[in-house]
Design a protein around this motif. Structure first.
Motif, mmCIF file in Angstrom:
data_model
loop_
_atom_site.group_PDB
_atom_site.id
_atom_site.type_symbol
_atom_site.label_atom_id
_atom_site.label_comp_id
_atom_site.label_asym_id
_atom_site.label_seq_id
_atom_site.Cartn_x
_atom_site.Cartn_y
_atom_site.Cartn_z
ATOM 1 N N MET A 173 0.859 -1.214 0.000
ATOM 2 C CA MET A 173 0.000 0.000 0.000
ATOM 3 C C MET A 173 0.885 1.251 0.000
ATOM 4 O O MET A 173 1.793 1.382 0.810
ATOM 5 N N GLY A 193 -2.680 -3.283 4.372
ATOM 6 C CA GLY A 193 -1.814 -2.095 4.358
ATOM 7 C C GLY A 193 -2.500 -0.844 4.861
ATOM 8 O O GLY A 193 -1.929 0.240 4.844
ATOM 9 N N ILE A 194 -3.772 -0.977 5.287
ATOM 10 C CA ILE A 194 -4.472 0.174 5.890
ATOM 11 C C ILE A 194 -4.027 0.267 7.339
ATOM 12 O O ILE A 194 -4.411 -0.568 8.170
ATOM 13 N N THR A 195 -3.211 1.262 7.639
ATOM 14 C CA THR A 195 -2.678 1.379 9.000
ATOM 15 C C THR A 195 -3.266 2.571 9.752
ATOM 16 O O THR A 195 -3.043 2.721 10.944
ATOM 17 N N ARG A 230 2.108 4.871 0.772
ATOM 18 C CA ARG A 230 2.010 5.670 1.986
ATOM 19 C C ARG A 230 2.254 7.138 1.655
ATOM 20 O O ARG A 230 2.948 7.454 0.689
ATOM 21 N N SER A 266 -1.448 5.599 5.636
ATOM 22 C CA SER A 266 -1.729 4.749 4.475
ATOM 23 C C SER A 266 -2.629 5.537 3.524
ATOM 24 O O SER A 266 -3.445 6.358 3.965
ATOM 25 N N ARG A 267 -2.482 5.282 2.229
ATOM 26 C CA ARG A 267 -3.245 6.057 1.226
ATOM 27 C C ARG A 267 -4.751 5.854 1.411
ATOM 28 O O ARG A 267 -5.544 6.753 1.160
#
Ligand code: NAP
Length: 300
Positions: A1, A43-45, A3, A13-14
């Motif tokens: 993902m 990847g979503i942080t 960033r 994260s985008r």
């Protein structure tokens, strides 16, 4: 993902996950933990909260789940907001609905958020709404105290127009890192009134709330929604995308302002589709076709 760097020591994260509707999902704590871990795997942080979400409940629901696996905290960025007051059984001291951006309220609100989220720091704190009664010296003093205490790493605003943003920024010794605003192909106000341009001017990354217009694009009988559905369906077919929601995300992601959409769904398959939207690159023809469908006429 992908960033996005919001400050030297802060990246998001985008795609961001929003917890406004958490209390409506009827999740068990295990379901929420599963969803949290699923987001991290994708990847979503970055997770978006506000003290008021769920009637002052959702931060606590999330925090209880985080406490089940405290090691997840260092893998995520927690964003929350303060400044809105309304009556709630969880806040018996609140007598009426109003804004409060006093130093006392900001400090108290952060203490509550830290306790509820079961964390000892927030990555970013936002003032939720511009406050007609704001004393920027009080906000600046609260921010500085929170930063020096290590309780909040960075600060931003939400729903601020240019003059409100500039006014608050002028009282701070450090840069605001974001303006969280309503942005979608359905709601163009912040594109039209210069708020997106403000972010570009300041080199500040906007976070986009209600990127699917809260679901209205799918269900509304308004002419605008019908026009948009037609244009989005056509572009979805051209791109080979899986539904118009992916095109709505791709439309925001294509914009040069590096917009960060906040996904509001609690359903894994819909969150995954949002992430997959990063693979779809809209042409300029497609971007404007969607804009024209929303406006109901073509650019001059
Ligand atoms: P949104 O993504 O525009 O709307 C989510 C809604 O759309 C949910 O009810 C969802 O239902 C529905 N939906 C999603 N995909 C769909 C599909 N394919 N077909 C039909 N319905 C669909 O986002 P939002 O929840 O309004 O806002 C996102 C986040 O922005 C919030 O969680 C919050 O963090 C933030 N926010 C900030 C502010 C602010 O003032 N700063 C204001 C509002 C929101 P399901 O849940 O069933 O998928």
């Amino acid at each position: 993902m992908e960033r996005v760097q919001l400050a030297d020591d802060l990246s998001f994260s985008r795609i961001i996950h929003g917890l406004w509707r958490l209390n409506e999902w009827n999740h068990t704590p295990e379901d929420t933990l599963d969803l949290m871990e699923y987001c991290l795997e994708l990847g979503i942080t970055t997770f978006d909260h506000a003290d008021i979400y769920g009637g002052f409940l959702n931060e606590e629901l999330f925090g209880k789940v985080l406490a089940l696996k405290p090691e997840l905290r260092s893998k995520m960025e927690l964003v929350t907001k303060c400044g809105i007051v309304f009556k709630s059984p969880r806040r018996p001291q609140h007598k009426s609905h109003h804004y409060d951006t006093s130093k006392k309220h900001i400090l108290e609100s952060v203490e509550n958020s830290l306790k509820n989220l079961q964390t000892d720091y927030l990555d970013t704190l936002l003032i939720h709404r511009p406050d007609p009664f704001m004393d920027p010296e009080q906000v600046a003093s609260a921010f500085l105290e929170l930063k020096q205490a290590g309780k909040v790493r960075h600060f931003g605003v939400s729903n601020f127009k240019q003059h409100q943003y500039n006014m608050l920024q002028s009282y701070l010794d450090f840069n605001l890192v974001t303006n969280q605003i309503e942005l979608s192909a359905y709601v163009l106000e912040n594109f039209d009134d210069g708020t997106v341009n403000l972010c570009q001017e300041k080199r500040v990354t906007p976070m986009a709330w209600s990127p699917l217009a809260g679901g209205k694009v799918f269900s509304s009988d308004e002419e605008k929604a019908k026009r948009l559905r037609t244009a989005l369906t056509k572009v979805a077919e051209e791109l080979g995308a899986d539904g118009i929601d992916q095109v709505l995300y791709a439309w925001l992601l294509a914009h040069p302002a590096t917009i960060l959409p906040i996904v509001g769904s609690g359903k894994k398959e819909r969150i995954k589709k949002a992430v997959k939207a990063l693979d779809y690159k809209l042409s300029l023809d497609q971007w404007f076709e969607i804009l024209h469908a929303s406006m109901g006429y073509e650019v001059p």
